[in-house]
Design a protein around this motif. Structure first.
Motif, PDB file in Angstrom:
ATOM      1  N   MET A 138       0.841  -1.196   0.000  1.00 52.64           N
ATOM      2  CA  MET A 138       0.000   0.000   0.000  1.00 52.64           C
ATOM      3  C   MET A 138       0.883   1.256   0.000  1.00 52.64           C
ATOM      4  O   MET A 138       1.939   1.271   0.624  1.00 52.64           O
ATOM      5  N   VAL A 139       0.446   2.265  -0.704  1.00 49.03           N
ATOM      6  CA  VAL A 139       1.200   3.518  -0.797  1.00 49.03           C
ATOM      7  C   VAL A 139       1.269   4.195   0.566  1.00 49.03           C
ATOM      8  O   VAL A 139       0.274   4.298   1.285  1.00 49.03           O
ATOM      9  N   ASN A 140       2.473   4.672   0.942  1.00 46.28           N
ATOM     10  CA  ASN A 140       2.620   5.366   2.225  1.00 46.28           C
ATOM     11  C   ASN A 140       3.142   6.796   2.095  1.00 46.28           C
ATOM     12  O   ASN A 140       3.209   7.520   3.085  1.00 46.28           O
ATOM     13  N   GLU A 141       3.546   7.187   0.877  1.00 44.88           N
ATOM     14  CA  GLU A 141       3.974   8.567   0.645  1.00 44.88           C
ATOM     15  C   GLU A 141       3.471   9.020  -0.723  1.00 44.88           C
ATOM     16  O   GLU A 141       3.501   8.245  -1.691  1.00 44.88           O
ATOM     17  N   VAL A 142       3.022  10.269  -0.796  1.00 43.22           N
ATOM     18  CA  VAL A 142       2.515  10.820  -2.051  1.00 43.22           C
ATOM     19  C   VAL A 142       3.147  12.189  -2.298  1.00 43.22           C
ATOM     20  O   VAL A 142       3.118  13.063  -1.426  1.00 43.22           O
ATOM     21  N   PHE A 143       3.729  12.345  -3.473  1.00 48.34           N
ATOM     22  CA  PHE A 143       4.152  13.663  -3.948  1.00 48.34           C
ATOM     23  C   PHE A 143       3.113  14.152  -4.952  1.00 48.34           C
ATOM     24  O   PHE A 143       2.745  13.411  -5.872  1.00 48.34           O
ATOM     25  N   ILE A 144       2.670  15.380  -4.785  1.00 46.68           N
ATOM     26  CA  ILE A 144       1.725  15.999  -5.711  1.00 46.68           C
ATOM     27  C   ILE A 144       2.438  17.140  -6.414  1.00 46.68           C
ATOM     28  O   ILE A 144       2.968  18.049  -5.771  1.00 46.68           O
ATOM     29  N   LEU A 145       2.449  17.085  -7.740  1.00 49.16           N
ATOM     30  CA  LEU A 145       3.219  18.036  -8.545  1.00 49.16           C
ATOM     31  C   LEU A 145       2.360  18.605  -9.659  1.00 49.16           C
ATOM     32  O   LEU A 145       1.823  17.854 -10.483  1.00 49.16           O
ATOM     33  N   ARG A 146       2.247  19.911  -9.692  1.00 44.13           N
ATOM     34  CA  ARG A 146       1.625  20.548 -10.847  1.00 44.13           C
ATOM     35  C   ARG A 146       2.670  20.649 -11.957  1.00 44.13           C
ATOM     36  O   ARG A 146       3.873  20.757 -11.694  1.00 44.13           O
TER      37      ARG A 146
ATOM     38  N   GLY B 217      -2.301   5.067   9.682  1.00 42.90           N
ATOM     39  CA  GLY B 217      -3.536   5.045   8.909  1.00 42.90           C
ATOM     40  C   GLY B 217      -4.104   6.399   8.553  1.00 42.90           C
ATOM     41  O   GLY B 217      -5.182   6.481   7.955  1.00 42.90           O
ATOM     42  N   LYS B 218      -3.380   7.475   8.889  1.00 42.03           N
ATOM     43  CA  LYS B 218      -3.875   8.829   8.618  1.00 42.03           C
ATOM     44  C   LYS B 218      -2.851   9.597   7.798  1.00 42.03           C
ATOM     45  O   LYS B 218      -1.647   9.541   8.064  1.00 42.03           O
ATOM     46  N   TRP B 219      -3.334  10.335   6.791  1.00 40.79           N
ATOM     47  CA  TRP B 219      -2.445  11.142   5.969  1.00 40.79           C
ATOM     48  C   TRP B 219      -2.163  12.481   6.629  1.00 40.79           C
ATOM     49  O   TRP B 219      -3.062  13.127   7.169  1.00 40.79           O
ATOM     50  N   THR B 220      -0.874  12.875   6.601  1.00 37.10           N
ATOM     51  CA  THR B 220      -0.467  14.171   7.135  1.00 37.10           C
ATOM     52  C   THR B 220       0.356  14.908   6.082  1.00 37.10           C
ATOM     53  O   THR B 220       1.030  14.295   5.255  1.00 37.10           O
ATOM     54  N   PHE B 221       0.284  16.221   6.115  1.00 36.49           N
ATOM     55  CA  PHE B 221       1.080  17.054   5.221  1.00 36.49           C
ATOM     56  C   PHE B 221       2.504  17.121   5.757  1.00 36.49           C
ATOM     57  O   PHE B 221       2.718  17.481   6.918  1.00 36.49           O
ATOM     58  N   ALA B 222       3.486  16.733   4.932  1.00 38.79           N
ATOM     59  CA  ALA B 222       4.883  16.732   5.366  1.00 38.79           C
ATOM     60  C   ALA B 222       5.563  18.062   5.053  1.00 38.79           C
ATOM     61  O   ALA B 222       6.114  18.714   5.941  1.00 38.79           O
ATOM     62  N   TYR B 223       5.533  18.464   3.771  1.00 43.74           N
ATOM     63  CA  TYR B 223       6.138  19.736   3.395  1.00 43.74           C
ATOM     64  C   TYR B 223       5.776  20.089   1.965  1.00 43.74           C
ATOM     65  O   TYR B 223       5.290  19.256   1.198  1.00 43.74           O
ATOM     66  N   CYS B 224       6.020  21.335   1.632  1.00 43.06           N
ATOM     67  CA  CYS B 224       5.981  21.780   0.244  1.00 43.06           C
ATOM     68  C   CYS B 224       7.277  22.523  -0.023  1.00 43.06           C
ATOM     69  O   CYS B 224       7.775  23.243   0.852  1.00 43.06           O
TER      70      CYS B 224
ATOM     71  N   THR C 245      -4.427  18.729  -8.924  1.00 39.91           N
ATOM     72  CA  THR C 245      -3.476  18.609  -7.814  1.00 39.91           C
ATOM     73  C   THR C 245      -4.112  19.107  -6.513  1.00 39.91           C
ATOM     74  O   THR C 245      -3.921  18.497  -5.461  1.00 39.91           O
ATOM     75  N   GLU C 246      -4.874  20.180  -6.602  1.00 36.04           N
ATOM     76  CA  GLU C 246      -5.580  20.665  -5.416  1.00 36.04           C
ATOM     77  C   GLU C 246      -6.582  19.618  -4.940  1.00 36.04           C
ATOM     78  O   GLU C 246      -6.723  19.379  -3.735  1.00 36.04           O
ATOM     79  N   SER C 247      -7.268  18.992  -5.867  1.00 32.18           N
ATOM     80  CA  SER C 247      -8.231  17.953  -5.510  1.00 32.18           C
ATOM     81  C   SER C 247      -7.551  16.755  -4.868  1.00 32.18           C
ATOM     82  O   SER C 247      -8.082  16.156  -3.930  1.00 32.18           O
ATOM     83  N   ALA C 248      -6.365  16.387  -5.369  1.00 29.25           N
ATOM     84  CA  ALA C 248      -5.630  15.266  -4.775  1.00 29.25           C
ATOM     85  C   ALA C 248      -5.256  15.572  -3.328  1.00 29.25           C
ATOM     86  O   ALA C 248      -5.362  14.703  -2.456  1.00 29.25           O
ATOM     87  N   ALA C 249      -4.823  16.806  -3.077  1.00 29.35           N
ATOM     88  CA  ALA C 249      -4.497  17.197  -1.707  1.00 29.35           C
ATOM     89  C   ALA C 249      -5.731  17.140  -0.818  1.00 29.35           C
ATOM     90  O   ALA C 249      -5.689  16.632   0.310  1.00 29.35           O
ATOM     91  N   LYS C 250      -6.852  17.630  -1.321  1.00 33.12           N
ATOM     92  CA  LYS C 250      -8.095  17.588  -0.546  1.00 33.12           C
ATOM     93  C   LYS C 250      -8.540  16.153  -0.293  1.00 33.12           C
ATOM     94  O   LYS C 250      -9.031  15.824   0.797  1.00 33.12           O
ATOM     95  N   ALA C 251      -8.382  15.300  -1.295  1.00 40.45           N
ATOM     96  CA  ALA C 251      -8.803  13.910  -1.150  1.00 40.45           C
ATOM     97  C   ALA C 251      -8.001  13.190  -0.076  1.00 40.45           C
ATOM     98  O   ALA C 251      -8.540  12.347   0.651  1.00 40.45           O
ATOM     99  N   LEU C 252      -6.725  13.502   0.021  1.00 47.66           N
ATOM    100  CA  LEU C 252      -5.900  12.892   1.063  1.00 47.66           C
ATOM    101  C   LEU C 252      -6.245  13.431   2.445  1.00 47.66           C
ATOM    102  O   LEU C 252      -6.285  12.679   3.417  1.00 47.66           O
TER     103      LEU C 252
END
Length: 213
Positions: free
Chosen positions: A1-9, A194-201, A163-170
């Motif tokens: 299962m995925v444990n880290e997500v990078f979102i890139l415009r 089991g919970k997604w948290t914002f790490a950094y931008c 990308t904004e939607s992906a952040a909201k979905a997480l």
């Protein structure tokens, strides 16, 4: 299962840097590529991600997102999974008709890292007039399937809306705290207990200040 997500415009578009003549160059008027600045941004993002242990790349099918994803994928030696769930919002104010994009065969001839065997989890329908009800829903559907079926760290290459939607979905119920929607800004999210948290931008990997347009 995925444990880290990078979102890139994607990187800066050609129509931003060449307002007068950009349509003259286009075979498909609604599928704007990157400008030279955007190409540099994509290359710099790939260099940064070489040390971030990305295992899978998912990209919108638009030319500018595929250009951005290809620049990263070539440096990471990874395939690109073309996921229509992460494509631009099919807003009729932006697109007077369903935009014509590269076919799979055409895309493979231009972007060698595309995975020809990947089947998109979502196929959006034109037009899309409800951001929260339609775009957020289809982005979340694609993201949920990917998180369940893949492992490790994924990179999503999308557009302003997706990308904004992906952040909201997480970060349900939809927090965008810390999220940066500038072109080629990298937003990282981590699953903990089991919970997604914002790490950094970060945009520190870019040699010049990016834009939000």
């Amino acid at each position: 299962m995925v444990n880290e997500v990078f979102i890139l415009r994607h990187g800066i578009r050609l129509d931003i840097d060449d307002k007068a003549y950009f349509r003259h160059y286009l075979k498909r008027k609604d599928d704007v590529p990157l400008s030279s600045r955007g190409i540099i941004q994509a290359e710099e993002t790939g260099e940064f991600l070489k040390d971030q242990h990305v295992t899978h790349i998912f990209s919108s099918p638009f030319f500018r997102t595929l250009q951005t994803a290809q620049a990263v994928a070539s440096k990471l030696n990874l395939p690109i999974n073309v996921e229509y769930g992460f494509m631009e919002m099919l807003n009729p104010n932006w697109f007077p008709a369903d935009p014509e994009l590269l076919t799979k065969k055409e895309a493979l001839s231009v972007f060698p890292n595309i995975n020809p065997d990947y089947e998109s989890f979502v196929q959006p329908e034109y037009p899309e007039t409800d951001y929260e009800g339609v775009v957020l829903h289809r982005v979340k559907k694609a993201l949920d399937e990917i998180i369940l079926r893949y492992d490790g760290t994924i990179l999503i290459v999308g557009h302003g809306a997706s990308t904004e939607s992906a952040a909201k979905a997480l970060m349900l119920p939809g927090s965008l705290e810390g999220f940066d929607g500038k072109m080629c800004a990298l937003n990282k999210y981590v699953r903990e207990n089991g919970k997604w948290t914002f790490a950094y931008c970060t945009t520190d990997h870019l040699s010049a200040e990016s834009i939000l347009n």
